[in-house]
Structures are given as C-alpha cells and as structure tokens.
Enzyme design. Sequence first.
Site, PDB file in Angstrom:
ATOM      1  N   ASP A  18       2.485   4.770  -0.925  1.00 23.26           N
ATOM      2  CA  ASP A  18       2.008   4.244   0.355  1.00 23.26           C
ATOM      3  C   ASP A  18       1.664   2.767   0.139  1.00 23.26           C
ATOM      4  O   ASP A  18       1.657   2.260  -0.991  1.00 23.26           O
ATOM      5  CB  ASP A  18       0.822   5.048   0.907  1.00 23.26           C
ATOM      6  CG  ASP A  18       0.661   4.830   2.419  1.00 23.26           C
ATOM      7  OD1 ASP A  18       1.304   3.904   2.972  1.00 23.26           O
ATOM      8  OD2 ASP A  18      -0.111   5.567   3.055  1.00 23.26           O
TER       9      ASP A  18
HETATM   10  C1  BGC Z   1       0.342   4.158   6.100  1.00 30.86           C
HETATM   11  C2  BGC Z   1       1.668   4.846   6.102  1.00 30.86           C
HETATM   12  C3  BGC Z   1       2.729   3.916   6.607  1.00 30.86           C
HETATM   13  C4  BGC Z   1       2.736   2.670   5.758  1.00 30.86           C
HETATM   14  C5  BGC Z   1       3.784   1.667   6.153  1.00 30.86           C
HETATM   15  C6  BGC Z   1       0.390   2.828   5.407  1.00 30.86           C
HETATM   16  O1  BGC Z   1      -0.775   2.162   5.597  1.00 30.86           O
HETATM   17  O2  BGC Z   1      -0.614   4.969   5.481  1.00 30.86           O
HETATM   18  O3  BGC Z   1       1.601   6.004   6.889  1.00 30.86           O
HETATM   19  O4  BGC Z   1       3.968   4.542   6.618  1.00 30.86           O
HETATM   20  O5  BGC Z   1       1.477   2.059   5.838  1.00 30.86           O
HETATM   21  O6  BGC Z   1       3.435   0.991   7.292  1.00 30.86           O
END
Ligand code: BGC
Length: 722
Positions: free
Chosen positions: A270
């Site tokens: 993530d």
């Molecule tokens: C989130 C994810 C997301 C990623 C990309 C993160 O902060 O937890 O769910 O896909 O950012 O934007």
Amino acid sequence: MKQGKLTALLAEMTLDEKIAQCLQLSPFLFKGAIKNAELTGPLLQEMKLTDAHTENAGSVLGSSSAEDMLSIQEAYLKTNRLGIPLIFMADVIHGYKTVFPIPLALGCSFNREIVQTMAEVSALEATADGHHVTFSPMLDLVRDPRWGRVMESTGEDPFLNSELGKAMVAGYQGETEKLHENYTNLAACVKHFAAYGAAEAGLEYNTVNMSTRELYQNYLPAYDAAIQAGAKLVMTAFNVVDGVPATMNKWLNRDVLRNEMNFNGVLISDWGAVAEVINHGTARNPAEAAQFSMEAGVDMEMMTTCYIHELKDLVTTNKLSESLIDEAVLRILQLKNDLGLFEDPYRGLKEKSRQTDILTTVNRQKSREAGLESAVLLENKQQLLPLSPKTKIALIGPLATSSDILGGWTVYGEEKDAIQVETGLREVFSELITVQTDYTTLTEENKTAIAKAVQASEVVVLALGEKNEWGGEAGSLATIRLPEAQYNLANYVKTLGKPVVTTLFNGRPLEVKELAEVSDALLELWFPGTEAGHVTADLLVGKSNPSGKLSMSFPQTTGQIPVYYNHLQTGRPQTEGNKGERYVSHYLDIPNEPYYPFGYGKSYSAFEWETAELPKQIRLGESVEIKVTVRNKSKVAGKEVIQVYLQDVTASISRPVKELKAFEKIFLQAEEEKTVSLELTSEAFSFYNSKLEKIQEPGLHRIFVGTSSVEVDTFELEVGEI
Ligand code: BGC
Ligand code: BGC
C-alpha cells in the site's frame, strides 16, 4: 509474448533495471506528464530520484487521462533501454466517471449481477482513459462503523463479501485469459491483505489484534475467493497481523498468500507501507524495510523509495538474494504481458480514442439501477411510501441541493455530473418547495423558511447525511452521529405536523434511532453516485421498489460497537425467558440487539415465504437442499432476498449464533409466487478448528431461512458420522 521470452527479457536486465521495475510513482514525476506539477522537481529531489530511476520505474499510480497515459508512455519508451512499457494503475473503486453507489451500498443490493455490472462499466470507462489495473476489490471485513473506510467494503459478512468480490473480479477482468486482447478490461487488485478492516476502535491505520483462527475463519475468505476468481494483484495492508506489519509479514504473504492460496500474481505494497514498517518498530532503517518486505514477497513498492535506493546494496553485500528480485520482476513482467502491453503499450488508444465510452446514457442507467437496488427502506409507517407524484413536497436539508453525493474514493467522477436530489425530485413531483440548510447548523431563519414551506405542502422530504469527507480513508469518527443540527432539524419538522420522509446519504451506519422515531418513512440511500437524484425520486414515487438489505448492522448507539450479527454465544446469553435478570449478558441502558440488523430491509410489496420440509438428519459431507416458496401478497411487483443462515450448536469450538451461507434475490410480479432452491454443501458446514484445520463436525445444527438475519424460520438438523 511467450513465457520463454519473458525469462529471456529478465536475463537481459541489469540489476538496476530490475530494481526500478519494482517502483511505482505518481504520474507527475514522469517525463511527458500532462500535469507536471510544480513540486515535481523538489519532490524528485526529496525522494532522491534521478532520471535513471524514472526512466526505468515499473509503474504509474493514478494518471489523469488517456492523454496523460499516452504522453507518459511515449516519452518513457523513448528512453527505456529494453522497451518495457509502464503499467498504469488507479483507484477505480465504485465506478469511474460514471460513479456507482459506494461499495457498502452495493453490498446491500445482495445482487451479484449488479455488482458485476458496476465493475464492467468501471473497466470500460477506466480503460478508455488509459488505465490498466484497478486497486479494487477492497474486501476488508468490517465491524466498526467508526472506521471511515467501511464505505469501501461490502460489509460485515464473509460470505457476502466473497460472493461480491468474485463478481467484481469477473466484471473488471472479463475472461481473465483474454486480458491481453480485451482492452476494455482491467486487471483487479485485491486489498488490503490482510484484516485492515479490523483496526482497533475504528481508528484509521491502527493496530489489528486477532487470533489466527479468527483471521482464517472470517477475514481471509473474501480475499481468497477473489484470488481464486483470478484477480491478478494483491495489495498489502497498513496494519500489523499478529504483531508483524502485513507488508513485511513473511508468514502472511509467503505461507498463506502464495502457498496456501496459490497466488502467483503481483503483490504491491500500500501507499508508503514499505517505509512505514520503520514506524511500526520492526525495521531499523530503509535498508531493513526493503530487505524485510522483499523477503516477505512484496513485488512492488508504492510511492516510497526503500527498494530503489537499498536493494542493490543488499544484493551486492549478500544480505539479499538476487533471485528474490528476479522472482518479483518476472511477476511484474508477466502482469504486463497478461495485459498485452508488450504488443501494444497503449492498449488500442493510440489508434482510436474511446472517450465516447465514458459517462454514456447507458452507463448512467446502469448506475441508476445499482442505486435503486442498493437503497434500504428502514421504516415505512402506515405505508406512507410510495408517494403520488401529485403530492406537494417540502424538500428540506443539507443534501437537498448538494452535489456531494458521489461518496468517498471517487477519484475520477465529478460532482458537476451528479444529479442532485432536488433535480431528481423536480422531474417527478410537480409541486416542490426546497429549503436548503447547512450540514452543521440550523438557524432561526431556516426555521422560519421551513415552517412556511411545510405549511404549503403535504409531505416533508428531509435530505440528511454526511459530507463525503467525514468518511473514507483517514475519516474515522469517535461518535457515529450526524451533527446535532440535523437531529434538531428532524425534531423541529416533526412539530409542524406533516408526515416526514427522511432520506439519508452517508457512508457508514449511523445513530439513527432519533430519526427513525420522528420519521414516518426512513430511506437509506448511502452515497448513490452520479444518478443520486434520479434514484431518490424513482424510489419515493414507487417507480422502483426498494429491495436493499443491510450489509452492516446499525448500532443502537456508538458505545455498542462492535455489534455484528454473526457473533459467538456467551455462557450467559440473554434470552426472551430471562430478560430483566441481572447476571445475564446485557447492557443496563440499551438492548443487546442492533437498532437495525444485518440483512434487514423493507419493500413496498408484502412477501410471505414458506420453507419445504427439511431433513432432520444428514450424514457428514451430505448437502441439504432448501426449497423456499415466496409469495408476493401485494399488488406491487418487487424483489426479495431469501437468506439462509447456519448455526453449529455443538462444536469443538464456540461457533457464531448464525452465519449467512446462501442467498438469492428474486423478482416477483404482483401476487406472483415462486420457489427458489438454495443449497448447503459440506463447505457451508465446515469451519477452522483450534488446530486451524478446516473440517466439518458431527452434531446438532440449526438452519434459519428468512428475509433478514432475524426474520427467520428455524429448523434443527443432526449431522451424523458416516
Ligand atoms: C489506500 C489504498 C489505495 C492507495 C493508492 C492508499 O492510501 O490505502 O486503498 O489503493 O492508497 O491510492
Ligand atoms: C496518502 C495515501 C492516500 C493518497 C491519496 C496520500 O497522501 O498517504 O494513503 O491514498 O494520499 O492520494
């Protein structure tokens, strides 16, 4: 490209090139970006990134348009030595430009086709804008509505989440083997692995603490279902799993994800999660963060630079085997190949713009249908709804003319395209007076205007709810209440003596008791997306009949959280027979039951159901067929969701009071009768015992058949040894 060619390509890559493949960055950090933000220079410096890095990085996160993708990819391929294209990933969570209801609402549809259609339309539109991968489905089980990201989950049930997760993968990816030629399909990324939804106290990014058995029993199944359905990627979670951050958790990612679930696709961190293991206190510095995450099998690092700066040293000093990097890169190349990027890095968009696929009437219509099936009718006293289009309406509240109805994680949808509630209502009600109020205040001036409007009308429609920013990522609330002004508004309107219909727009279960008490009808619309106003109007006049069922319990009050339907029995359960006794499990100030239970939702139709005789005894491994005859006693056509729950009454470990094991949504014409057949296989009877073996045990069971988790018929069943 043939598999052999990929291996040959890998063999040609330098260590630096391989490591760069594992890096994912925002589009504006690349040459050729349309939106070359002013901070690009300083940010590149801050991240210590050179041209050599961005010219070899593997992936882009969140580009803005087809133009952006074409321009970045073109510039990139001019300098990339081996001509390996970039892969473009994005958050397309519940629709793209045509926004669908939030996933929690889609969960309430209990309709696999609706959810698959949402994903198909998302893929059609997002690929037209040059995206290759979506960071969806989010399959985190949720039990705490204080957590803002419950809006992004399909709810509190592992089975429902699994079924809808599979539907999303099918919708995004189409025929998985044909992703390389079907340019209107996206690769799906299952997230957040694992158990991100169990953040303690609903506090964002907080610790998760649960037994491994609980993880297997309730939290892993939905991810697993989507992976078995062919999802190409998985994203790690921000949280720890048994004390070890998911992103560097070798057991979780290698033993469970790769070995047990047989996942061969790309595992991406993530946002920033590789570097964040330092904050978790499980790595000393970026080098350890990189080493531990790579050892745990994370192929791609999102938005931080531990891999790009540290992996080389780790390899040359023999702290890390280059073969691990090779494995990661091969998986990334494989994904690019699966999407046909080596044949056409633009997936058809260079020859032919597909902008006409975006925000079409057809797509809007599909979003509208999804909205209609996702809304939940919570109250309808004296059958106030549906209303005649001739009714004189006073539309009052903060959501009356708000365009903030798309919901969280709407990265590409725009408020200007959204149909406001008032716009929708005007199309059906000829007489409508609107009083727009603020979300957080109710003034004396408002009250005067409201009194006037109500006096001139027959029915009040309140449009209440949350701002989108009160939920979603980093949108935790300690108290799941609307601002007091909105309860005050409802109370005030009630004193004016006209029937009150409350429509709710929100991203989480809320404290609705006071609203339910003063409203004659209460309709939960969640954030319905682009077609919000039409959805609301269609339901209010009965052009469409509500058929949603709650995918998450509504607590009596915040202090009751977590409250979910599939909980364990205690040693001293409160029962009808012992209510009022002190030494049974109960609260002194509220009932034990949630205010609205899982699976609950009303209709304008009146349904009756009857379950055909069930066996009293089966052998281990045998299935049970459940035949339910459903009758629509009313003159209104509608849909009902038949739900089958199971309880293992005598097991080696305590088992939930009931668990959803099958459901089917059926359509019945006025006064029509239909028989549906549902099956409980040995899979439905199986669970993880204390040795983490998935087994079925003999003993007494209960089967519940009905139209919510509480409106059920109960049957007893002995499961015997063979
Ligand atoms: C989130 C994810 C997301 C990623 C990309 C993160 O902060 O937890 O769910 O896909 O950012 O934007
Ligand atoms: C956050 C991410 C989030 C992103 C959204 C970042 O600042 O750290 O978690 O997904 O913003 O653009």
